[in-house]
Design a protein around this motif. Structure first.
Motif, PDB file in Angstrom:
ATOM      1  N   THR A 133      11.508   9.284   1.427  1.00 10.64           N
ATOM      2  CA  THR A 133      10.852   9.845   2.601  1.00 10.64           C
ATOM      3  C   THR A 133      10.501   8.726   3.584  1.00 10.64           C
ATOM      4  O   THR A 133      10.644   7.540   3.280  1.00 10.64           O
ATOM      5  N   VAL A 134      10.023   9.119   4.758  1.00  7.00           N
ATOM      6  CA  VAL A 134       9.681   8.128   5.782  1.00  7.00           C
ATOM      7  C   VAL A 134       8.485   7.285   5.332  1.00  7.00           C
ATOM      8  O   VAL A 134       8.474   6.055   5.501  1.00  7.00           O
ATOM      9  N   ASP A 135       7.484   7.930   4.738  1.00 11.66           N
ATOM     10  CA  ASP A 135       6.301   7.186   4.283  1.00 11.66           C
ATOM     11  C   ASP A 135       6.667   6.187   3.189  1.00 11.66           C
ATOM     12  O   ASP A 135       6.215   5.032   3.205  1.00 11.66           O
ATOM     13  N   GLU A 136       7.478   6.621   2.246  1.00 14.74           N
ATOM     14  CA  GLU A 136       7.889   5.710   1.177  1.00 14.74           C
ATOM     15  C   GLU A 136       8.719   4.556   1.721  1.00 14.74           C
ATOM     16  O   GLU A 136       8.588   3.413   1.266  1.00 14.74           O
ATOM     17  N   SER A 137       9.569   4.846   2.694  1.00 15.54           N
ATOM     18  CA  SER A 137      10.378   3.784   3.287  1.00 15.54           C
ATOM     19  C   SER A 137       9.510   2.766   4.025  1.00 15.54           C
ATOM     20  O   SER A 137       9.727   1.546   3.917  1.00 15.54           O
ATOM     21  N   GLU A 138       8.505   3.250   4.765  1.00 20.43           N
ATOM     22  CA  GLU A 138       7.618   2.327   5.477  1.00 20.43           C
ATOM     23  C   GLU A 138       6.803   1.475   4.505  1.00 20.43           C
ATOM     24  O   GLU A 138       6.627   0.267   4.718  1.00 20.43           O
ATOM     25  N   LYS A 139       6.302   2.090   3.438  1.00 21.60           N
ATOM     26  CA  LYS A 139       5.557   1.317   2.442  1.00 21.60           C
ATOM     27  C   LYS A 139       6.439   0.255   1.796  1.00 21.60           C
ATOM     28  O   LYS A 139       6.006  -0.875   1.552  1.00 21.60           O
ATOM     29  N   THR A 262      -6.972  15.351  -7.795  1.00 18.74           N
ATOM     30  CA  THR A 262      -6.422  16.662  -8.150  1.00 18.74           C
ATOM     31  C   THR A 262      -5.578  16.589  -9.408  1.00 18.74           C
ATOM     32  O   THR A 262      -4.682  17.401  -9.591  1.00 18.74           O
ATOM     33  N   TYR A 263      -5.845  15.629 -10.272  1.00 23.46           N
ATOM     34  CA  TYR A 263      -5.032  15.464 -11.472  1.00 23.46           C
ATOM     35  C   TYR A 263      -5.944  15.128 -12.646  1.00 23.46           C
ATOM     36  O   TYR A 263      -7.093  14.710 -12.469  1.00 23.46           O
ATOM     37  N   ILE A 264      -5.408  15.327 -13.853  1.00 23.79           N
ATOM     38  CA  ILE A 264      -6.177  15.071 -15.066  1.00 23.79           C
ATOM     39  C   ILE A 264      -5.630  13.885 -15.837  1.00 23.79           C
ATOM     40  O   ILE A 264      -6.328  13.321 -16.673  1.00 23.79           O
ATOM     41  N   ASN A 265      -4.389  13.500 -15.581  1.00 28.80           N
ATOM     42  CA  ASN A 265      -3.817  12.322 -16.221  1.00 28.80           C
ATOM     43  C   ASN A 265      -2.691  11.800 -15.336  1.00 28.80           C
ATOM     44  O   ASN A 265      -2.408  12.346 -14.258  1.00 28.80           O
ATOM     45  N   GLU A 266      -2.048  10.741 -15.779  1.00 24.93           N
ATOM     46  CA  GLU A 266      -1.024  10.094 -14.959  1.00 24.93           C
ATOM     47  C   GLU A 266       0.202  10.984 -14.787  1.00 24.93           C
ATOM     48  O   GLU A 266       0.811  11.017 -13.718  1.00 24.93           O
ATOM     49  N   LYS A 267       0.573  11.716 -15.833  1.00 19.31           N
ATOM     50  CA  LYS A 267       1.733  12.602 -15.745  1.00 19.31           C
ATOM     51  C   LYS A 267       1.480  13.729 -14.749  1.00 19.31           C
ATOM     52  O   LYS A 267       2.353  14.079 -13.947  1.00 19.31           O
ATOM     53  N   ASN A 268       0.279  14.293 -14.801  1.00 14.36           N
ATOM     54  CA  ASN A 268      -0.071  15.348 -13.855  1.00 14.36           C
ATOM     55  C   ASN A 268      -0.140  14.813 -12.429  1.00 14.36           C
ATOM     56  O   ASN A 268       0.208  15.514 -11.470  1.00 14.36           O
ATOM     57  N   LYS A 269      -0.556  13.560 -12.272  1.00 11.93           N
ATOM     58  CA  LYS A 269      -0.595  12.950 -10.946  1.00 11.93           C
ATOM     59  C   LYS A 269       0.811  12.809 -10.363  1.00 11.93           C
ATOM     60  O   LYS A 269       1.052  13.105  -9.183  1.00 11.93           O
ATOM     61  N   GLN A 270       1.764  12.372 -11.183  1.00  9.98           N
ATOM     62  CA  GLN A 270       3.144  12.251 -10.716  1.00  9.98           C
ATOM     63  C   GLN A 270       3.720  13.613 -10.329  1.00  9.98           C
ATOM     64  O   GLN A 270       4.434  13.742  -9.327  1.00  9.98           O
ATOM     65  N   ASN A 272       2.003  16.217  -9.257  1.00 10.16           N
ATOM     66  CA  ASN A 272       1.373  16.621  -7.998  1.00 10.16           C
ATOM     67  C   ASN A 272       1.972  15.871  -6.811  1.00 10.16           C
ATOM     68  O   ASN A 272       2.108  16.428  -5.714  1.00 10.16           O
ATOM     69  N   GLN A 273       2.327  14.615  -7.018  1.00  6.06           N
ATOM     70  CA  GLN A 273       2.962  13.856  -5.940  1.00  6.06           C
ATOM     71  C   GLN A 273       4.334  14.430  -5.597  1.00  6.06           C
ATOM     72  O   GLN A 273       4.718  14.483  -4.416  1.00  6.06           O
ATOM     73  N   LYS A 274       5.079  14.859  -6.600  1.00  5.61           N
ATOM     74  CA  LYS A 274       6.374  15.488  -6.329  1.00  5.61           C
ATOM     75  C   LYS A 274       6.206  16.791  -5.551  1.00  5.61           C
ATOM     76  O   LYS A 274       6.952  17.070  -4.602  1.00  5.61           O
ATOM     77  N   LEU A 275       5.219  17.589  -5.958  1.00  6.39           N
ATOM     78  CA  LEU A 275       4.961  18.832  -5.226  1.00  6.39           C
ATOM     79  C   LEU A 275       4.550  18.546  -3.784  1.00  6.39           C
ATOM     80  O   LEU A 275       5.002  19.222  -2.854  1.00  6.39           O
ATOM     81  N   ALA A 276       3.687  17.547  -3.607  1.00  8.60           N
ATOM     82  CA  ALA A 276       3.242  17.211  -2.254  1.00  8.60           C
ATOM     83  C   ALA A 276       4.394  16.699  -1.402  1.00  8.60           C
ATOM     84  O   ALA A 276       4.459  16.964  -0.196  1.00  8.60           O
ATOM     85  N   ARG A 277       5.315  15.991  -2.014  1.00  8.80           N
ATOM     86  CA  ARG A 277       6.444  15.445  -1.262  1.00  8.80           C
ATOM     87  C   ARG A 277       7.314  16.547  -0.665  1.00  8.80           C
ATOM     88  O   ARG A 277       7.815  16.427   0.456  1.00  8.80           O
TER      89      ARG A 277
END
Length: 296
Positions: A133-139, A262-270, A272-277
């Motif tokens: 994505t654009v944000d990931e590319s800029e980072k 919005t997450y309970i562990n690292e797997k759930n965080k990843q 949620n990031q995919k859903l947000a993307r």
């Protein structure tokens, strides 16, 4: 005589009629008594037939459940054997060798994709950027620029540049240092510990008579020095700033932000990031409406 004969005939006929009535009533009572027995006979047979009819589907159901349990046990045994074989193979394999092979495979696939893209006349970097994505590319660009700057800054340039890397963030107060130095020299000269000598060039030199003014390896005069309150506050402020910068850099490295958790562990965080993307661009207005309290 005629009347008596007629009376006898009438009496006989009445007796016959009474016998016929009694016989009919007796047969009726016998039929009524026999009818419950006849109707009861099929009722006595129905429970056994119903039991037989119910036993057949129960037996088939039990057989089906037994076969399902057998299949489940067989599949569990096969799965356990596969997992045991995989675990034994993993234990016998050197992880360093596997990491080396995976790294070589990644390099080979990258070079192969680059060669195929260039052979087709396409831009490899542009095609590769489609997966981000654009944000990931800029980072990523910021991170690479920072690494390149640090790589260039590692080499030795001069001593002042090298001291800048290790020196504290706040520059020293040279004027205050010179004032304190001159005051200490004047006090020592007044006490007779220092002798001010003027050279031929006109330069003033302070000569330590008894060796108590200038510090040596055995001197303990630095323990009597008390820093200024403003200097202590400035040092504490610099330490706090350095800690804030360190935590900020740590968050940037880990990809953390100050948004709601919005997450309970690292797997759930990843996840949620995919859903947000993929879905944030569709749900932004809904989430903003929920936060404002104007959602219908």
């Amino acid at each position: 005589m005629v009347r008596t004969r007629n009376a006898d005939k009438a009496a006989q006929e009445e007796g016959k009629e009474e016998q016929v009535i009694e016989q009919t009533t007796a047969t009726a009572t016998e039929t009524t008594r026999e009818s419950p027995d006849e109707s009861a006979e099929p009722k006595a047979d129905t429970p056994s037939e119903e039991k037989k009819e119910d036993a057949a589907p129960k037996a088939t159901d039990r057989m089906a459940r037994f076969k399902a349990l057998q299949a489940r046990a067989k599949s569990a045994t096969e799965r356990n054997l596969k997992e045991t074989a995989a675990e034994s193979q993993r234990l016998t394999t050197d992880p360093a060798v596997m990491n080396n092979l995976s790294r070589k495979h990644a390099f080979a696939s990258h070079n192969l994709l680059k060669a195929d893209t260039e052979a087709a006349g396409e831009d490899f970097e542009r095609k590769r950027a489609w997966d981000w994505t654009v944000d990931e590319s800029e980072k990523w660009d910021k991170r690479m620029d920072k690494k390149s700057r640090h790589r260039k800054d590692v080499a030795f340039q001069d001593y002042s540049q090298d001291a800048r890397k290790t020196a504290p963030r706040s520059p020293p107060n040279i004027e205050a240092y010179e004032k304190e130095k001159m005051a200490a020299i004047e006090r020592a000269a007044a006490n007779g510990d220092l002798e001010i000598v003027e050279t031929e060039d006109g330069e003033m030199i302070a000569v330590d008579k008894n060796g108590s003014f200038y510090s040596t390896a055995d001197s303990t005069g630095f323990t009597q020095s008390k820093p200024d309150r403003a200097a202590v506050d400035r040092l504490v402020g610099d330490i706090h700033k350095a800690e804030e910068v360190r935590l900020k850099k740590r968050k940037e490295r880990r990809g953390d932000d100050d948004s709601d958790v919005t997450y309970i562990n690292e797997k759930n965080k990843q996840f949620n990031q995919k859903l947000a993307r993929f879905y944030n661009k569709y749900t932004t207005e809904i989430r903003d409406s929920f936060e404002r309290g104007t959602m219908i």
